[in-house]
Design an enzyme around this catalytic site. Structure first.
Site, PDB file in Angstrom:
ATOM      1  N   LYS A   1       0.728  -1.223   0.010  1.00 24.16           N
ATOM      2  CA  LYS A   1      -0.014   0.051   0.057  1.00 24.16           C
ATOM      3  C   LYS A   1       0.909   1.206   0.026  1.00 24.16           C
ATOM      4  CE  LYS A   1      -2.005  -0.815   3.963  1.00 24.16           C
ATOM      5  NZ  LYS A   1      -1.327  -1.973   4.563  1.00 24.16           N
TER       6      LYS A   1
ATOM      7  N   ARG B   1      -9.415   1.415   8.510  1.00 26.99           N
ATOM      8  CA  ARG B   1      -9.042  -0.091   8.548  1.00 26.99           C
ATOM      9  C   ARG B   1     -10.371  -0.739   8.894  1.00 26.99           C
ATOM     10  NH1 ARG B   1      -3.199   0.682   8.565  1.00 26.99           N
ATOM     11  NH2 ARG B   1      -2.212  -1.059   9.140  1.00 26.99           N
TER      12      ARG B   1
ATOM     13  N   ARG C   1      11.634  -5.942   5.681  1.00 29.00           N
ATOM     14  CA  ARG C   1      11.622  -4.550   5.587  1.00 29.00           C
ATOM     15  C   ARG C   1      12.370  -3.857   6.820  1.00 29.00           C
ATOM     16  NH1 ARG C   1       5.432  -2.535   5.044  1.00 29.00           N
ATOM     17  NH2 ARG C   1       5.116  -3.240   7.325  1.00 29.00           N
TER      18      ARG C   1
ATOM     19  N   ARG D   1      10.943  -2.660  10.058  1.00 31.75           N
ATOM     20  CA  ARG D   1      10.526  -1.665  10.699  1.00 31.75           C
ATOM     21  C   ARG D   1      10.458  -2.051  12.200  1.00 31.75           C
ATOM     22  NH1 ARG D   1       4.862   0.341   7.903  1.00 31.75           N
ATOM     23  NH2 ARG D   1       4.102  -0.750   9.774  1.00 31.75           N
TER      24      ARG D   1
ATOM     25  N   ARG E   1      -0.474  -8.442  13.573  1.00 33.77           N
ATOM     26  CA  ARG E   1      -1.070  -7.497  12.571  1.00 33.77           C
ATOM     27  C   ARG E   1      -1.904  -8.159  11.567  1.00 33.77           C
ATOM     28  NH1 ARG E   1       4.160  -4.716  11.760  1.00 33.77           N
ATOM     29  NH2 ARG E   1       3.436  -4.230   9.755  1.00 33.77           N
TER      30      ARG E   1
HETATM   31  P1  AMP Z   1       0.851   0.928   8.696  1.00 31.65           P
HETATM   32  O1  AMP Z   1       2.082   1.903   8.443  1.00 31.65           O
HETATM   33  O2  AMP Z   1      -0.379   1.073   8.087  1.00 31.65           O
HETATM   34  O3  AMP Z   1       1.251  -0.655   8.681  1.00 31.65           O
HETATM   35  O4  AMP Z   1       0.274   1.034  10.483  1.00 31.65           O
HETATM   36  C1  AMP Z   1       1.194   0.826  11.410  1.00 31.65           C
HETATM   37  C2  AMP Z   1       0.216   0.923  12.549  1.00 31.65           C
HETATM   38  O5  AMP Z   1      -0.076   2.001  12.902  1.00 31.65           O
HETATM   39  C3  AMP Z   1      -0.577  -0.176  12.698  1.00 31.65           C
HETATM   40  O6  AMP Z   1      -0.136  -1.602  12.978  1.00 31.65           O
HETATM   41  C4  AMP Z   1      -1.611   0.269  13.800  1.00 31.65           C
HETATM   42  O7  AMP Z   1      -1.005   0.287  14.985  1.00 31.65           O
HETATM   43  C5  AMP Z   1      -1.314   1.807  13.407  1.00 31.65           C
HETATM   44  N1  AMP Z   1      -2.587   2.322  12.382  1.00 31.65           N
HETATM   45  C6  AMP Z   1      -2.405   2.338  11.300  1.00 31.65           C
HETATM   46  N2  AMP Z   1      -3.545   2.968  10.756  1.00 31.65           N
HETATM   47  C7  AMP Z   1      -4.356   2.842  11.454  1.00 31.65           C
HETATM   48  C8  AMP Z   1      -5.957   2.992  11.608  1.00 31.65           C
HETATM   49  N3  AMP Z   1      -6.818   3.409  10.641  1.00 31.65           N
HETATM   50  N4  AMP Z   1      -6.395   2.560  12.587  1.00 31.65           N
HETATM   51  C9  AMP Z   1      -5.968   2.209  13.889  1.00 31.65           C
HETATM   52  N5  AMP Z   1      -4.528   2.077  13.906  1.00 31.65           N
HETATM   53  C10 AMP Z   1      -3.846   2.300  12.845  1.00 31.65           C
END
Ligand code: AMP
Length: 189
Positions: A13, A88, A130, A132, A143
């Protein structure tokens, strides 16, 4: 054009959001990036989010709305966006709609939802490469579980509204971009 990118962690994404935003001169609004910036800056919002992110759990809806929705509206007014990572959950989608309706900016919602599909073994391999801080095996598994439980119903929600375009996310990056543009009927140049 206002596109929401949906997919499990590691589906691409962020990569596609950035690439397509550059290509189409639209903004890339990435929920995870906005959160990581708050964490890095040590803001109260960042402090509240950090522990949840480290554990691979979702950050509360209200906090996400406050963080992401102003950027969504501003991007929509500037011509469109590639939005990744928010909403999400079905609850977040409803809350986002209510937020927009309350401000009479319903037009700022997505007009297409692109779902990147990648099998779980490929995801785990990609994510562990990756590196992170929230990319440890245990957190990655959580996740993925959160995606299956919370985000797959969101895909169904948008499918019922005929907004969903499904893309094979295992292809090379440039082919995924091309497939998305073809699905969205964007002329390539
Ligand atoms: P991402 O970079 O999209 O993988 O997001 C990393 C982390 O941020 C996720 O594992 C959640 O802890 C938090 N996060 C990102 N987007 C959301 C969302 N829409 N709702 C809740 N937590 C989020």
């Amino acid at each position: 054009m206002k596109v929401l990118l949906v997919g499990p962690p590691g589906a691409g994404k962020g990569t596609q959001g950035e690439l397509l935003a550059n290509r189409l001169l639209l903004r890339h609004v990435a929920a995870g990036d906005l959160l990581r910036a708050e964490v890095a800056a040590g803001t109260p919002l960042g402090v509240q989010a950090a522990g949840l992110m480290d554990r691979g759990e979702l950050v509360p809806d209200q906090l996400m709305l406050d963080l992401v929705m102003p950027a969504v509206v501003s991007a929509a007014d500037a011509g469109g966006y590639l939005l990744d990572g928010f909403p999400r959950t079905v609850g977040q989608a409803h809350a986002a709609r209510a937020w927009l309706r309350g401000r009479e900016v319903d037009h700022a919602g997505p007009d297409a939802v692109v779902v990147l599909e990648v099998p779980e073994d490929v995801l785990v391999e990609r994510i562990l490469a990756r590196g992170r801080p929230d990319d440890t095996e245990e957190v990655v598994r959580r996740r993925l579980r959160v995606y299956a439980q919370e985000t797959e119903p969101l895909v169904e929600f948008y499918r019922q509204e005929q907004l969903v375009h499904t893309i094979d996310g295992t292809m090379p990056v440039a082919e995924v971009s091309d497939a998305i543009l073809a699905e969205l009927d964007v002329p390539r140049g």
